[in-house]
Design a protein around this motif. Structure first.
Motif, short mmCIF file in Angstrom:
data_model
loop_
_atom_site.label_atom_id
_atom_site.label_comp_id
_atom_site.label_asym_id
_atom_site.label_seq_id
_atom_site.Cartn_x
_atom_site.Cartn_y
_atom_site.Cartn_z
N LEU A 1 0.89 -1.15 -0.07
CA LEU A 1 -0.05 0.13 0.12
C LEU A 1 0.97 1.20 -0.02
O LEU A 1 0.27 2.53 -0.24
N HIS B 1 0.83 3.61 -4.80
CA HIS B 1 -0.07 4.81 -4.25
C HIS B 1 -0.25 5.81 -5.06
O HIS B 1 0.29 5.98 -6.13
N ALA C 1 -4.37 -0.23 -5.72
CA ALA C 1 -3.66 0.48 -4.63
C ALA C 1 -3.07 1.78 -5.22
O ALA C 1 -2.79 2.65 -4.75
N ARG D 1 -8.87 2.13 -4.46
CA ARG D 1 -7.70 2.23 -3.47
C ARG D 1 -8.35 1.87 -1.89
O ARG D 1 -7.86 1.20 -1.13
N ARG D 2 -9.78 2.65 -1.62
CA ARG D 2 -10.15 2.27 -0.62
C ARG D 2 -10.59 0.77 -0.28
O ARG D 2 -10.54 0.27 0.86
N LEU E 1 -7.45 -0.88 1.35
CA LEU E 1 -6.74 -0.42 2.47
C LEU E 1 -6.48 -1.56 3.66
O LEU E 1 -5.67 -1.32 4.46
#
Length: 384
Positions: free
Chosen positions: A173, A177, A287, A343-344, A347
């Protein structure tokens, strides 16, 4: 804990199996556990401070395939592990599981490679049924079988494999990014591969038959895009021919910061293969904050929420693949929104979290084997 890892794939070979094994070894080293690795010939002599032992191997489609060896049981006996981790067991892994059973060592088998799917894709007829029987035989020997996706769970349940549980994969992660998009290295790469501001449609993975990268031909004639392919493999000549005349940049095999830079340069990530048991590069793309287009088949079903963080196209339907990509090409705001959702969604999937779960499965297999030992040690008259 002492963990013996028997892996069908290991460094210097780059694959999803290799990556997950290395991440598990890194975790065990950080936590102060002891481990050893048995892998095909060509591997380094150590990794993360742990000894790596090799067995003879033959080459198959640029991969070394470890052959059964008399040294496997001796190595396990000398190491005296608490648990055996069989990564994508086939020939070498099957021997490792059998040896562990003879030594009364509990084993955890990780289902990662759809061998039966390969047989089916190559129209091998009866070999497909044989492959599933072999998969069942191998995994029936393990105390616990971990599968990466709901599709894999369904496949193994269908052929009667028992003692199944879900274990997903972790993702870096930090390295992958959305913030990397502002790096000068990313701007330089975009200027090189898309000098006129084209939308970059990217792929990361092996260029191999099961990845079906040649399906990117469906995007021929789409204006304002640039294809960027990261990877290498035996299908490269075929794929180059299929994509001849299209705006393609081949970046070859990348790793580390170079791979993270490539992901950050993409606008859309596409995976066309229908035989993924999981889809690690899809997680990496999410990610990195990218929308993903992938087939509604296998592992991607669990990773891509259609219409939220990407699109699932109808398997083997290149026209539908094109439609999904076009929606994203034409809508930058949609790309951003789906990228943020992707992305969320990952996580909670750091490698540390995922390996914590795996360690719990190790303990579960050890406890199950201990319970069997206890039952067999109790006289039958006392069990009633």
């Amino acid at each position: 804990m002492r963990v013996a890892v028997v892996s069908e794939s290991f460094l210097p070979t780059v694959s999803g199996v290799t990556t997950s094994v290395c991440k598990v070894l890194d975790y065990l080293a950080r936590a102060g556990h002891d481990a050893m690795v048995i892998a095909p010939a060509g591997a380094p002599s150590s990794y993360a401070g742990f000894a790596v032992h090799t067995v003879p191997a033959i080459a198959y489609r640029q991969f070394p395939v470890g052959l059964p060896s008399l040294t496997v049981q001796r190595l396990l006996s000398d190491f005296r592990p608490d648990v055996l981790h069989a990564a994508s067991p086939f020939l070498l892994g099957a021997q490792g599981i059998a040896a562990a059973n003879r030594l009364d060592v509990p084993s955890v088998a990780i289902f990662q490679t759809d061998v039966a799917g390969y047989a089916s894709r190559n129209h091998l007829g009866q070999a497909t049924a044989w492959a599933w029987r072999y998969v069942k035989w191998v995994h029936d020997g393990a105390d616990l079988n971990l599968v990466p996706s709901s599709a894999s769970m369904t496949d193994l349940q269908r052929v009667g494999v028992r003692r199944l549980a879900r274990w997903t994969r972790g993702v870096d992660l930090v390295g992958y990014h959305p913030n990397r998009k502002s790096d000068p290295a990313v701007a330089a790469l975009r200027a090189r591969v898309a000098p006129h501001g084209e939308v970059i449609v990217g792929y990361v993975g092996r260029i191999a038959p099961e990845k079906q990268v040649e399906r990117f031909r469906a995007l021929r004639g789409v204006p304002g895009i640039r294809l960027v392919l990261v990877g290498e493999g035996p299908s490269e000549p075929l794929v180059r021919k299929a994509l001849e005349g299209m705006p393609v940049t081949w970046l070859g095999r990348l790793s580390g910061d170079e791979l993270a830079t490539a992901y950050a340069s993409f606008d859309i990530f596409v995976h066309a293969g229908t035989e993924e048991t999981f889809g690690q590069t899809i997680q990496e793309a999410h990610a990195a904050g990218l929308p993903v287009v992938a087939p509604a088949s296998g592992g991607p079903i669990d990773l891509v929420d259609h219409g939220e963080n990407g699109y699932l196209f109808t398997p083997d339907n290149e026209r539908d693949l094109k439609r999904c990509v076009l929606r994203l090409v034409d809508d930058p705001a949609l790309r951003r929104r789906m990228g943020e959702a992707g992305r969320r969604g990952v996580l909670g999937r750091s490698w540390e979290n995922v390996c914590d779960t795996l360690f719990g499965y190790y303990e579960q297999a050890i406890d199950a084997r201990a319970a069997v030992r206890m039952m067999t040690a109790v006289p039958l008259s006392l069990q009633r």
